[in-house]
Motif scaffolding. Structure first.
Motif, short mmCIF file in Angstrom:
data_model
loop_
_atom_site.label_atom_id
_atom_site.label_comp_id
_atom_site.label_asym_id
_atom_site.label_seq_id
_atom_site.Cartn_x
_atom_site.Cartn_y
_atom_site.Cartn_z
N UNK A 58 67.21 98.00 67.20
CA UNK A 58 67.45 97.89 68.63
C UNK A 58 67.79 96.45 68.98
N UNK A 59 68.80 96.27 69.85
CA UNK A 59 69.28 94.95 70.22
C UNK A 59 68.26 94.14 71.02
N UNK A 60 67.56 94.77 71.94
CA UNK A 60 66.76 94.03 72.90
C UNK A 60 65.26 94.10 72.66
N UNK A 61 64.81 95.02 71.86
CA UNK A 61 63.39 95.19 71.58
C UNK A 61 63.16 95.13 70.08
N UNK A 62 61.98 94.71 69.70
CA UNK A 62 61.65 94.71 68.27
C UNK A 62 61.34 96.15 67.87
N UNK A 63 62.39 96.86 67.51
CA UNK A 63 62.28 98.27 67.23
C UNK A 63 63.26 98.62 66.11
N UNK A 64 62.80 99.31 65.09
CA UNK A 64 63.64 99.69 63.97
C UNK A 64 63.36 101.14 63.62
N UNK A 65 64.40 101.86 63.25
CA UNK A 65 64.28 103.23 62.77
C UNK A 65 64.93 103.27 61.39
N UNK A 66 64.28 103.89 60.44
CA UNK A 66 64.90 104.03 59.12
C UNK A 66 64.62 105.43 58.57
N UNK A 67 65.58 105.90 57.80
CA UNK A 67 65.44 107.19 57.14
C UNK A 67 66.14 107.07 55.78
N UNK A 68 65.38 107.32 54.72
CA UNK A 68 65.93 107.21 53.37
C UNK A 68 65.66 108.49 52.60
N UNK A 69 66.66 108.95 51.87
CA UNK A 69 66.41 110.02 50.91
C UNK A 69 66.58 109.51 49.49
N UNK A 70 66.96 108.23 49.36
CA UNK A 70 67.08 107.58 48.06
C UNK A 70 65.84 106.70 47.88
N UNK A 71 64.96 107.09 46.99
CA UNK A 71 63.70 106.37 46.82
C UNK A 71 63.89 104.92 46.38
N UNK A 72 65.00 104.61 45.72
CA UNK A 72 65.25 103.23 45.31
C UNK A 72 65.39 102.30 46.52
N UNK A 73 65.80 102.84 47.67
CA UNK A 73 65.97 102.01 48.86
C UNK A 73 64.64 101.54 49.42
N UNK A 74 63.56 102.26 49.14
CA UNK A 74 62.25 101.83 49.64
C UNK A 74 61.87 100.45 49.10
N UNK A 75 62.34 100.13 47.89
CA UNK A 75 62.06 98.80 47.33
C UNK A 75 62.72 97.70 48.14
N UNK A 76 63.76 98.03 48.88
CA UNK A 76 64.48 97.04 49.68
C UNK A 76 63.90 96.87 51.08
N UNK A 77 62.95 97.72 51.47
CA UNK A 77 62.42 97.65 52.83
C UNK A 77 61.85 96.28 53.22
N UNK A 78 61.12 95.60 52.36
CA UNK A 78 60.64 94.27 52.77
C UNK A 78 61.78 93.31 53.11
N UNK A 79 62.86 93.35 52.34
CA UNK A 79 64.01 92.48 52.62
C UNK A 79 64.74 92.93 53.88
N UNK A 80 64.84 94.23 54.09
CA UNK A 80 65.45 94.75 55.32
C UNK A 80 64.64 94.28 56.52
N UNK A 81 63.34 94.43 56.42
CA UNK A 81 62.45 94.01 57.51
C UNK A 81 62.63 92.53 57.80
N UNK A 82 62.69 91.71 56.76
CA UNK A 82 62.81 90.27 56.96
C UNK A 82 64.16 89.92 57.60
#
Length: 97
Positions: A58-82
């Motif tokens: 979200x542009x104006x609020x600290x809000x994120x939505x994620x949906x993954x069906x590839x389990x390898x992407x979960x390893x990237x979540x900390x970097x995505x969050x940062x």
């Protein structure tokens, strides 16, 4: 009939470009900005972003939505969050907003 075009401030465009670059390095392509959300994903389904591997910010609020069906992407979540937190910090958006 006139069309209203939303023009982003130069600093926000710069911050968005930095976010897009970082997300691209993590394997997420920029898709679009709509209704205050910035969408990234790993694949398209027809002309639309697939909901399978998607991150929306979200542009104006600290809000994120994620949906993954590839389990390898979960390893990237900390970097995505940062990357997203860096975008919010650059925009001056905090938890209190």
């Amino acid at each position: 009939m006139s069309t209203e075009v939303k023009v982003l401030p130069a600093s926000t465009r710069t911050n968005l470009e930095a976010l897009k670059h970082h997300m691209n390095k993590l394997g997420f392509k920029y898709f679009e900005e709509r209704d205050g959300w910035i969408d990234f994903g790993t694949s398209l389904y027809g002309a639309r972003l697939s909901n399978a591997n998607k991150v929306s910010v979200h542009f104006n609020n600290r809000n994120m939505f994620s949906m993954f069906d590839n389990l390898d992407l979960y390893d990237k979540l900390p970097e995505v969050k940062q990357a997203i937190l860096d975008f919010y910090e650059a925009e001056g958006i905090s938890d209190e907003d």
